[in-house]
Design a protein around this motif. Structure first.
Motif, PDB file in Angstrom:
ATOM      1  N   LEU A  79       0.825  -1.204   0.000  1.00  0.00           N
ATOM      2  CA  LEU A  79       0.000   0.000   0.000  1.00  0.00           C
ATOM      3  C   LEU A  79       0.858   1.253   0.000  1.00  0.00           C
ATOM      4  N   ALA A  81       4.165   1.605  -0.835  1.00  0.00           N
ATOM      5  CA  ALA A  81       5.058   1.757  -1.977  1.00  0.00           C
ATOM      6  C   ALA A  81       4.313   1.730  -3.303  1.00  0.00           C
ATOM      7  N   GLY A  82       3.022   1.370  -3.257  1.00  0.00           N
ATOM      8  CA  GLY A  82       2.253   1.374  -4.494  1.00  0.00           C
ATOM      9  C   GLY A  82       2.514   0.184  -5.394  1.00  0.00           C
ATOM     10  N   HIS A  83       2.973  -0.921  -4.812  1.00  0.00           N
ATOM     11  CA  HIS A  83       3.091  -2.139  -5.612  1.00  0.00           C
ATOM     12  C   HIS A  83       1.703  -2.703  -5.848  1.00  0.00           C
ATOM     13  N   MET A  84       1.632  -3.729  -6.703  1.00  0.00           N
ATOM     14  CA  MET A  84       0.350  -4.418  -6.853  1.00  0.00           C
ATOM     15  C   MET A  84       0.020  -5.070  -5.527  1.00  0.00           C
ATOM     16  N   ILE A  85      -1.257  -4.988  -5.143  1.00  0.00           N
ATOM     17  CA  ILE A  85      -1.650  -5.595  -3.880  1.00  0.00           C
ATOM     18  C   ILE A  85      -1.363  -7.098  -3.953  1.00  0.00           C
ATOM     19  N   GLY A  86      -0.638  -7.600  -2.977  1.00  0.00           N
ATOM     20  CA  GLY A  86      -0.344  -9.022  -2.934  1.00  0.00           C
ATOM     21  C   GLY A  86       1.102  -9.329  -3.260  1.00  0.00           C
ATOM     22  N   LEU A  87       1.787  -8.402  -3.951  1.00  0.00           N
ATOM     23  CA  LEU A  87       3.168  -8.688  -4.353  1.00  0.00           C
ATOM     24  C   LEU A  87       4.068  -8.890  -3.136  1.00  0.00           C
ATOM     25  N   VAL A 132       6.066 -10.599 -12.045  1.00  0.00           N
ATOM     26  CA  VAL A 132       4.756  -9.965 -11.919  1.00  0.00           C
ATOM     27  C   VAL A 132       4.650  -8.779 -12.864  1.00  0.00           C
ATOM     28  N   ALA A 133       5.724  -7.978 -12.954  1.00  0.00           N
ATOM     29  CA  ALA A 133       5.711  -6.843 -13.876  1.00  0.00           C
ATOM     30  C   ALA A 133       5.521  -7.333 -15.307  1.00  0.00           C
TER      31      ALA A 133
END
Lengths: 174, 291
Positions: A79, A81-87, A132-133
């Motif tokens: 949340l 760092a703004g990564h995809m949720i779950g990463l 993931v990216a």
């Protein structure tokens, strides 16, 4: 040392500081905020500080965290760092699992092997992030992952040093 | 050394159980992470509200940090400017004279342009910016390229809107909080901008490379049309980005395309303008905001 501690009240202030058990989780959560560092970067070579602190604490004190802490810290990191949720939920848990498996097979601990374990955990997490990216349409070549991994691995001894110092501080070990 | 450094459960049944259940909890955490990750990949909009709220919550920290950084940087560069003021003065004066000449030329061209447009009956729609904000952060520990902007849905910002600075295109909005939003930069791998080569009007595709540069390919394969120094601007195709916004400048050719650097460097520009999508329909029909 003996005489001084006898004459002062220092001997009564030994043992862990109050709330010592909360230092490791608090440091990991705070480390997430490094992602808000005001440098607008172009390459994303900054290491994931929360992950480095998590690994460093885990290697310093195997019982520093409750098992459920890794996914919670991961969600927090996602949340902030703004990564995809779950990463980070996944990578943090994975790092803890791998650390656990390695630890069961390890006979002794020293500086170099500690660093090697940390390097493995960091590399695995970076590769998961890369994959993931890729699934998300940002097809970065694998070679571009070298620099961030190397930077994170080289930074690890510093983080481990900080954690070591904080550990001694909270337990009033020295 | 207080607690044990190496954990051995030994023969204690209780210790064995607690180790085992701890491990089970970790595996459960990893599985949960995978599930969340799959959901974010398959249905990117699921967590939009949480993500928006998170950008809002972290905005004060990011903003304070970037303000401090800007001040320090300003002090440093301010002192440097003072140091070679005389030389800079001469150079700037020369530049001003040159720019004045160009301005007069440009004005003449503009008048001619208006006249021509009137003759062919083209109507320019006026494009009011939706909001202007500051860039207060960026993704630093991931292969993706995002920046955080200090305006959000309170200011009318919505997902998919193009973002530009005075120098060129920055990217498009992908996450919106109430007071802050996240922008997918043109240098991100997943950002594809329909563009054209300004010199020849040839249609090209600009795709980020994830390291601060942009990969430019011509739509028609053949001779490499690029030269170092060429300016790439948006073409307006697709309806999201308005046409003729500078995107990048070619620095180097490779086999059938070119590598370019973005015109708007988010680190330098500081301010960013959120614009409405060029064709409003482009947002309604298309899930452009991936992630």
């Amino acid at each position: 040392m003996g005489r001084r501690s006898l004459s002062s009240s220092a001997q009564f202030r030994r043992g862990p500081v109050p709330g010592a058990a909360y230092w490791p989780p608090a440091m990991v959560l705070l480390a997430s905020f490094f992602a808000l560092w005001p440098v607008i970067s172009f390459r994303g070579w900054w290491p994931d500080m929360a992950l480095l602190f998590l690994i460093a604490w885990r290697l310093q004190r195997p019982l520093a965290f409750s098992p459920w802490f890794a996914p919670v810290a991961g969600l927090f990191n996602d949340l902030v760092a703004g990564h995809m949720i779950g990463l980070s939920v996944f990578t943090f848990s994975l790092a803890m699992i791998v650390a656990e498996l390695i630890e069961r097979r390890r006979e002794w601990r020293d500086y170099a092997s500690e660093w090697l374990v940390a390097a493995i955990l960091i590399a695995v997490a970076e590769l998961v992030q890369w994959q993931v990216a890729r699934l998300n349409g940002a097809d970065v070549p694998l070679a571009a992952n070298g620099a961030p991994i190397v930077i994170a691995v080289l930074l690890f001894p510093l983080i481990a040093g900080i954690v070591n110092w904080a550990d001694a501080k909270r337990l009033r070990d020295r | 050394m207080a607690p044990p450094m190496i954990r051995r459960s030994g023969w204690s049944r209780r210790a064995q159980y607690s180790l085992f259940f701890g491990f089970v909890a970790l595996v459960a955490g990893a599985v949960l992470g995978l599930v969340l990750l799959t959901v974010s990949l398959v249905a990117p909009r699921t967590f939009a509200d949480i993500r928006g709220a998170a950008i809002d919550a972290t905005r004060p920290i990011a903003e304070t940090g970037s303000a401090v950084a800007a001040t320090v940087e300003g002090l440093a560069s301010g002192a440097g400017d003072y140091w070679d003021a005389a030389e800079q003065n001469a150079a700037l004066r020369e530049e001003r004279d040159e720019l004045r000449r160009r301005l007069i030329e440009a004005e003449a061209v503009m008048r001619e342009n208006i006249r021509l447009k009137q003759t062919i009956g083209l109507v320019e729609r006026s494009r009011e910016p939706i909001a202007t904000g500051r860039i207060i952060g960026s993704s630093q520990d991931s292969p993706r390229r995002f920046a955080v902007l200090s305006v959000g849905s309170e200011n009318g910002v919505a997902n998919g809107m193009p973002v530009r600075s005075s120098r060129g295109l920055i990217g498009r909005v992908v996450d919106t909080g109430r007071f802050a939003s996240r922008v997918l930069l043109v240098s991100d791998r997943a950002n594809v901008v329909p563009a054209k080569l300004l010199r020849t009007d040839e249609a090209v595709i600009a795709k980020g490379r994830g390291d601060g540069t942009i990969d430019i390919r011509p739509l028609e394969v053949g001779r490499n049309p690029f030269r170092p120094g060429d300016i790439i601007a948006t073409s307006g195709t697709g309806g999201l980005y308005p046409p003729l916004v500078p995107v990048a400048k070619v620095i180097r050719l490779d086999d059938d395309g070119a590598i370019a650097v973005p015109m708007a460097r988010p680190a330098e520009s500081g301010f960013a303008i959120v614009e409405p999508p060029f064709e409003p329909a482009a947002l309604a029909s298309d899930p452009l905001g991936d992630e």
